[in-house]
Design a protein around this motif. Structure first.
Motif, short mmCIF file in Angstrom:
data_model
loop_
_atom_site.label_atom_id
_atom_site.label_comp_id
_atom_site.label_asym_id
_atom_site.label_seq_id
_atom_site.Cartn_x
_atom_site.Cartn_y
_atom_site.Cartn_z
N GLU A 186 -54.79 26.46 -47.76
CA GLU A 186 -56.22 26.47 -47.37
C GLU A 186 -56.02 27.00 -45.81
OE1 GLU A 186 -60.00 24.16 -46.32
OE2 GLU A 186 -58.66 23.11 -47.27
N LEU A 187 -56.77 28.22 -45.32
CA LEU A 187 -57.04 28.68 -44.16
C LEU A 187 -58.28 28.72 -43.59
CD1 LEU A 187 -54.76 32.03 -44.44
CD2 LEU A 187 -54.10 29.71 -44.02
N PHE A 188 -58.60 28.37 -42.32
CA PHE A 188 -59.88 28.44 -41.81
C PHE A 188 -59.99 29.42 -40.92
CE2 PHE A 188 -62.40 27.35 -38.09
CZ PHE A 188 -63.83 27.10 -38.73
N ARG A 189 -61.27 30.27 -41.12
CA ARG A 189 -61.42 31.51 -40.46
C ARG A 189 -62.54 31.04 -39.26
NH1 ARG A 189 -63.76 37.05 -42.73
NH2 ARG A 189 -65.88 35.86 -42.30
N ASP A 190 -61.99 31.26 -37.94
CA ASP A 190 -62.62 30.74 -36.51
C ASP A 190 -63.97 31.93 -36.65
OD1 ASP A 190 -62.96 29.59 -33.91
OD2 ASP A 190 -63.39 31.77 -33.66
N LYS A 191 -65.16 31.50 -36.62
CA LYS A 191 -66.15 32.20 -36.53
C LYS A 191 -66.65 33.39 -35.65
CE LYS A 191 -71.51 31.80 -36.92
NZ LYS A 191 -72.65 30.63 -36.76
N GLU A 192 -65.84 33.17 -34.37
CA GLU A 192 -65.98 34.11 -33.34
C GLU A 192 -64.77 35.10 -33.29
OE1 GLU A 192 -68.72 34.25 -31.51
OE2 GLU A 192 -69.39 32.34 -32.46
N SER A 193 -63.65 34.60 -33.52
CA SER A 193 -62.69 35.48 -33.22
C SER A 193 -62.06 36.09 -34.67
CB SER A 193 -61.22 34.73 -32.53
OG SER A 193 -60.92 33.61 -33.56
N HIS A 194 -62.47 35.61 -35.70
CA HIS A 194 -61.98 35.92 -37.11
C HIS A 194 -60.73 35.72 -37.27
CE1 HIS A 194 -65.44 38.13 -39.24
NE2 HIS A 194 -66.00 37.23 -38.80
N THR A 195 -59.86 34.70 -36.49
CA THR A 195 -58.47 34.54 -36.69
C THR A 195 -58.49 33.46 -37.63
OG1 THR A 195 -58.60 33.26 -34.63
CG2 THR A 195 -57.87 35.53 -34.44
N TYR A 196 -57.37 33.26 -38.23
CA TYR A 196 -57.08 32.13 -39.32
C TYR A 196 -56.19 30.98 -38.61
CZ TYR A 196 -59.22 35.11 -42.42
OH TYR A 196 -60.16 36.34 -43.21
N GLN A 197 -56.54 29.68 -39.18
CA GLN A 197 -55.81 28.72 -38.87
C GLN A 197 -55.13 27.96 -40.18
OE1 GLN A 197 -57.98 26.42 -36.41
NE2 GLN A 197 -58.38 27.84 -34.87
N LEU A 198 -54.10 27.42 -40.08
CA LEU A 198 -53.51 26.74 -41.28
C LEU A 198 -54.21 25.38 -41.54
CD1 LEU A 198 -51.55 27.28 -43.86
CD2 LEU A 198 -49.79 26.59 -42.31
N VAL A 199 -54.59 24.98 -42.64
CA VAL A 199 -55.44 23.67 -42.86
C VAL A 199 -54.06 22.82 -43.83
CG1 VAL A 199 -57.23 22.51 -43.86
CG2 VAL A 199 -57.58 24.70 -42.53
N ARG A 200 -53.86 23.46 -44.95
CA ARG A 200 -52.88 22.76 -45.80
C ARG A 200 -52.22 24.01 -46.29
NH1 ARG A 200 -57.23 19.95 -50.05
NH2 ARG A 200 -58.75 21.57 -49.99
#
Length: 229
Positions: A186-200
């Motif tokens: 699962e990845l989360f996309r930041d609303k402003e930067s459209h960069t992704y962070q790893l969730v699981r």
């Protein structure tokens, strides 16, 4: 926006003990059960939010996605099939046993040297990376941040897609283990930067008795934790 990156469920190709990439196979009964189990796992997270769904056009991916959507009560969700999510074309390796590959192409390492891979008669790592970039640009960028997105693809392609979306160096893909059938990243996309962070990452805790036999021995090869940059 949350992305649910899912490897297809067990197919008849998985139980042959051979290297399979572009050859098309349908799911086994166990594979159908795996997909339904994953659907139940993520149902509460997805059933009240706007949803988009993408998959590889290969049968094992489409069947997996269909079973997941049915399990969460979202069977009317439009599915977008795209060649950009197909498995890496492994060319001459297709249909070989893993031992045959080791003997004929000892220089090829699908585990720890994926970033250097050039499949004889098939695709290279960069070919698949470019497909993943195109998928992000043409499909994901148009998705609303309030949506969740399910993506069902294949083992190698998902490793490369994950690394690409996280904007990690190519060599970092070599620390991504093989994903288990219906495992969830699962990845989360930041609303402003459209960069992704790893969730699981490669979460297959839902499988229990439906796990692939011996997966922990052959699938978990990474010598470094991917979470640590």
């Amino acid at each position: 926006m949350n992305l649910y990156l899912i490897r297809h469920a067990e197919s008849y190709g998985n139980i042959k003990g051979k290297i399979i990439s572009t050859t098309d196979f349908e799911l086994t009964e166990k594979g159908i059960a795996q997909a339904q189990r994953l659907g139940k796992k993520i149902c509460s997270e997805l059933n009240k939010t706007p949803l988009s769904a993408y998959c590889s056009p290969l049968a094992r991916a489409g069947q997996t996605l269909t079973e997941i959507l049915r399990s969460i009560g979202r069977e009317n969700t439009e599915i977008t099939e795209t060649d950009l999510l197909k498995e890496m074309d492994l060319g001459s390796l297709e249909g070989m046993t893993w031992e045959e590959r080791k003997q004929k192409y000892p220089e090829i390492d699908l585990d720890k040297k994926l970033s250097l891979l050039l499949a004889p008669g098939g695709e290279s790592y960069n070919d698949v990376k470019n497909r993943c970039k195109m998928f992000a640009e043409t499909c994901l960028e148009k998705e609303d941040n309030e949506k969740n997105v399910i993506i069902v693809s294949h083992g190698i392609t998902l490793r490369i897609l994950t690394n690409t979306l996280l904007n990690r160096p190519d060599e970092d893909v070599n620390f991504l283990n093989w994903t288990e059938n219906t495992s969830l990243t699962e990845l989360f996309r930041d609303k402003e930067s459209h960069t992704y962070q790893l969730v699981r990452l490669n979460d297959y805790s839902h499988l229990n008795e439906l796990k692939t036999a011996g997966y922990e021995k052959w699938g978990l090869f990474a010598e470094r934790d991917y979470w640590i940059k």
